[in-house]
Motif scaffolding. Structure first.
Motif, short mmCIF file in Angstrom:
data_model
loop_
_atom_site.label_atom_id
_atom_site.label_comp_id
_atom_site.label_asym_id
_atom_site.label_seq_id
_atom_site.Cartn_x
_atom_site.Cartn_y
_atom_site.Cartn_z
N MET A 316 0.83 -1.20 0.00
CA MET A 316 0.00 0.00 0.00
C MET A 316 0.87 1.26 0.00
O MET A 316 0.56 2.24 -0.68
N ASN A 317 1.97 1.25 0.76
CA ASN A 317 2.86 2.41 0.79
C ASN A 317 3.53 2.63 -0.56
O ASN A 317 3.76 3.78 -0.97
N GLN A 318 3.85 1.54 -1.25
CA GLN A 318 4.47 1.68 -2.57
C GLN A 318 3.51 2.30 -3.58
O GLN A 318 3.95 2.98 -4.51
N LYS A 319 2.22 2.08 -3.38
CA LYS A 319 1.22 2.69 -4.26
C LYS A 319 0.83 4.09 -3.82
O LYS A 319 -0.02 4.72 -4.46
N GLY A 320 1.42 4.57 -2.74
CA GLY A 320 1.11 5.91 -2.24
C GLY A 320 -0.07 5.96 -1.30
O GLY A 320 -0.57 7.05 -1.01
#
Length: 423
Positions: A316-320
């Motif tokens: 989720m963090n990689q997708k912002g």
């Protein structure tokens, strides 16, 4: 397979493990019950004092078994040792120790005679005294070295001095002095502290014999990274063994921990939420759980996630996307209880018996036969009135008592209380 009763050890042993199974660096001959494998090769493994092993050629095809004392070729003279392995397994040992067959030139002379054994015992009796004297000579010469052990050859014509030194030592003068004092050929051999611990022996913190003294022949370097992988306390006193170096057993499970960490997220990844940033704190590989803290240095607002939940947050963090919290709402309200239980926290009195014998209080009747209340001068309680206003005690006194009937079987018979029982 034929088993023999070993009276010294009190157990049944087979030919492959008898005689020398309790000695240092012993090898179980699991091919001992196959006659063809016993004479598959002419090479024989012979063990000398402590951990020194060499390989010899049995050119005369002398029938040898495990545990035989033999006289072998040495330079100069002959040496006395014990046969520890014969047959095809010797070839596997040569391959394991990277020993070429072409380098084995020494041969076995014979099975040791009584005269050979007498000279061997005399030579071994001189070893301790020689070691003490050689240490004094080295100290007088000002050499920065420690002589840990001395081994005499079986015929007494040669002595091997095992020493420990941190740097290079010029012991040419020492060899001359030792040769003049002991009148034998001198050979100096440098060993490490691990080899010295293996030669001396001892009991490790695990309660068993040291690995270097029982079965280890090759020593690999041990680094503190292996201890960090296993989350072992970085206390030098706990990590060091009897030799003062890092314990060799730290490497035993290091590969397993490396494989287990492959399915876990990296420690350097920071989990981002709308409220805080969570940093790596610790990992439980057996439960596949990771604990994160909101502070890099101390344990603050700890949150424990499974590997799958951590990867979900990372994706989720990689997708912002930043989630509100790390844990689902259903798990936030639940208080997590620790599965571990320390028996030292319990009270020792839990082993005591909780059953107490209850003694019945027996009150003795007064001598005049009166009730206790009357004897003490207390007034008697008045009987409770019944529904018709008459005292209950009087009603019970007026009613005749009916004799009790014996109950037959499982069906009890009713006993009338209003009048005498019919006959």
């Amino acid at each position: 397979m034929n088993f023999v009763q070993n009276t010294e050890r009190g157990c049944l042993e087979c030919k492959g493990c008898c005689e020398t199974s309790g000695s240092k660096l012993s090898v179980h001959d699991w091919l001992c019950d196959i006659p063809e494998e016993e004479y598959a090769t002419a090479y024989v493994e012979v063990q000398f004092k402590n951990t020194r092993k060499e390989y010899f050629l049995n050119e005369d095809h002398i029938p040898l078994e495990k545990g035989d004392i033999v006289a072998v070729e040495a330079s100069p003279g002959h040496d006395i040792g014990m046969v520890t392995l014969t047959g095809r397994l010797v070839l596997f040992q040569l391959w394991k120790h990277s020993t070429r067959h072409s380098t084995i030139n020494k041969k076995i002379y014979r099975i040791a005679r009584p005269y050979d054994l007498e000279r061997w015992e005399e030579a071994k009796a001189r070893e301790h005294e020689t070691m003490i004297r050689s240490r004094q000579i080295a100290a007088e010469l000002g050499l920065d070295m420690k002589i840990g052990d001395v081994e005499f050859q079986g015929d007494g014509n040669k002595a091997i001095f095992y020493y420990i030194a941190e740097g290079r030592v010029d012991f040419r003068q020492l060899i001359r002095v030792l040769a003049d004092n002991f009148h034998v050929r001198i050979e100096m051999k440098q060993i490490g502290v691990r080899q010295e611990a293996g030669r001396i022996g001892g009991i490790g913190p695990c309660g068993r014999e040291l690995c270097c003294a029982s079965w280890m022949s090759h020593f690999t370097s041990v680094s503190t990274e292996a201890a960090r992988l296993q989350d072992i306390s970085m206390n030098p006193q706990k990590l060091a063994g009897q030799c003062g170096k890092l314990k060799c057993c730290i490497n035993y499970e290091a590969d397993m921990y490396v494989d287990a960490r492959k399915g876990m997220p990296s420690r350097k990844i920071v989990l981002e939420t709308k409220d805080n940033a969570y940093y790596y704190f610790k990992t439980d590989l057996f439960k596949r759980e990771i604990t994160y803290s909101t502070d890099k240095t101390i344990a603050k607002d700890l949150v424990t996630l499974t590997a799958r939940q951590a990867f979900d947050v990372i994706n989720m963090n990689q997708k912002g996307i930043k989630p509100d919290t790390l844990l689902p709402e259903s798990k936030e309200t639940q208080t997590k209880k620790s599965d571990s239980h320390d028996i030292l926290d319990d009270n020792v009195s839990r082993f005591d018996s909780t059953r107490k014998k209850r003694k019945k209080k027996r009150t003795a009747a007064p001598a005049d036969g009166r009730p206790k209340a009357a004897a003490e001068g207390r007034p008697k309680r008045s009987p409770k009135p019944s529904a018709d206003g008459a005292p209950q005690a009087a009603t019970k006194a007026s009613a005749p008592k009916s004799p009790r009937r014996e109950r037959k079987g499982n069906n009890p018979q009713p006993t009338p209380t209003d009048g005498p029982s019919p006959q």
